[in-house]
Design a protein around this motif. Sequence first.
Motif, short mmCIF file in Angstrom:
data_model
loop_
_atom_site.label_atom_id
_atom_site.label_comp_id
_atom_site.label_asym_id
_atom_site.label_seq_id
_atom_site.Cartn_x
_atom_site.Cartn_y
_atom_site.Cartn_z
N THR A 76 0.78 -1.18 0.14
CA THR A 76 -0.14 0.04 0.08
C THR A 76 0.85 1.28 -0.05
OG1 THR A 76 -1.55 -1.36 1.30
CG2 THR A 76 -1.89 1.24 1.33
N LEU A 77 1.85 1.08 0.90
CA LEU A 77 2.78 2.34 0.77
C LEU A 77 3.48 2.64 -0.32
CD1 LEU A 77 4.36 4.45 2.84
CD2 LEU A 77 6.06 2.52 3.07
N VAL A 134 0.21 4.95 -7.75
CA VAL A 134 -0.47 3.91 -8.76
C VAL A 134 -1.80 3.93 -8.39
CG1 VAL A 134 -0.41 1.50 -9.40
CG2 VAL A 134 1.58 2.81 -8.68
N PRO A 135 -2.61 4.17 -9.46
CA PRO A 135 -4.07 4.23 -9.20
C PRO A 135 -4.73 2.86 -8.69
CG PRO A 135 -3.39 4.61 -11.47
CD PRO A 135 -2.47 4.48 -10.78
N PRO A 136 -5.63 2.67 -7.82
CA PRO A 136 -5.90 1.55 -7.20
C PRO A 136 -6.58 0.39 -8.25
CG PRO A 136 -7.36 3.24 -6.44
CD PRO A 136 -6.36 3.91 -7.17
N SER A 187 -6.89 -1.59 3.76
CA SER A 187 -8.13 -2.65 3.57
C SER A 187 -8.49 -2.84 2.13
CB SER A 187 -9.28 -2.18 4.10
OG SER A 187 -8.88 -2.63 5.75
N SER A 188 -8.72 -1.62 1.34
CA SER A 188 -8.97 -1.87 0.13
C SER A 188 -8.02 -2.32 -0.71
CB SER A 188 -9.73 -0.45 -0.65
OG SER A 188 -8.81 0.64 -0.35
N VAL A 189 -6.69 -2.03 -0.56
CA VAL A 189 -5.68 -2.72 -1.34
C VAL A 189 -5.56 -4.10 -1.14
CG1 VAL A 189 -3.16 -2.68 -1.80
CG2 VAL A 189 -4.14 -0.43 -1.48
N ILE A 229 0.10 -2.84 -9.91
CA ILE A 229 0.22 -3.41 -8.64
C ILE A 229 0.83 -4.90 -8.70
CG2 ILE A 229 -1.53 -4.43 -6.82
CD1 ILE A 229 -3.52 -2.30 -7.46
N VAL A 230 0.71 -5.70 -9.71
CA VAL A 230 0.99 -7.30 -9.66
C VAL A 230 2.63 -7.05 -9.99
CG1 VAL A 230 1.26 -9.12 -11.14
CG2 VAL A 230 -1.23 -8.12 -10.32
N GLU A 231 2.93 -6.04 -10.49
CA GLU A 231 4.61 -5.99 -11.03
C GLU A 231 5.21 -5.43 -9.58
OE1 GLU A 231 5.12 -3.60 -14.85
OE2 GLU A 231 6.16 -2.33 -13.44
#
Length: 218
Positions: free
Chosen positions: A42-43, A50-52, A95-97, A58-60
């Motif tokens: 998340t940090l 990076v947009p959610p 929590s959302s991440v 995110i995967v990268e």
Amino acid sequence: MEKVVIAIDGPSGTGKSTTARMLAEKLDYLYIDSGAMYRAITLELLSKKVPPNDLKRIVELATNAKIEFEGEEFLLNGKNVTKEIRSLDVTNKVSSVSAVKELRKILVDKQREYAKQHNVVMDGRDIGTVVFPDAKFKFFFVCDLNTRAARRRQDFIDHGMKIPVEKIMLELKKRDEIDTKRKESPLRKAKDAIEVNTTNMIIEEQVNLLLRRVQGLD
Ligand code: DC
């Protein structure tokens, strides 16, 4: 020899992490704070803006993340981020991440890797249900909301932040809601987990209760 896994799950503020850390120390096991791993990603997403919904990034980021636990310190890609991962900003977004399925898969794989080489005490939300459904010992911590909020408030004070207890309570409720209702690995007690209500317990009692169970004394 097969490594031992002690899984501790439950909502935030129930005393899991402190108990897990002390238990690991007593047993000379490795302590893995799985929440810290979700916080670290998340940090990273926040600092790289990076947009959610950018799954690819995110995967990268998660795949390439080098996560290290060094005693009480937590390192991400070689940088000590022990304090940053506890910031309000990270806490509000984690929590959302952590509801992102693809991210969970990557971190769960990393969590399983630790237990290939070490006996571990691992705390989180899905350790006894998803990450290690066959863990030798499973505990599920619960605690009254007012007590959880008071403990969290004290944690913030210890880190130099003064936050109204009402705000903390709202925040805890919101996180509980997301963590328990999400589709991917929601927070729930494993059927074979021992429930531990920490409302009226002090840390030493919690540690001893778990230790006695693990040592087969209770
Ligand atoms: O334990 P914590 O408060 O540091 O955890 C931060 C967040 O990470 C929490 O809101 C839920 C998520 N989490 C998760 O989804 N799965 C885990 N195994 C651990 C934490």
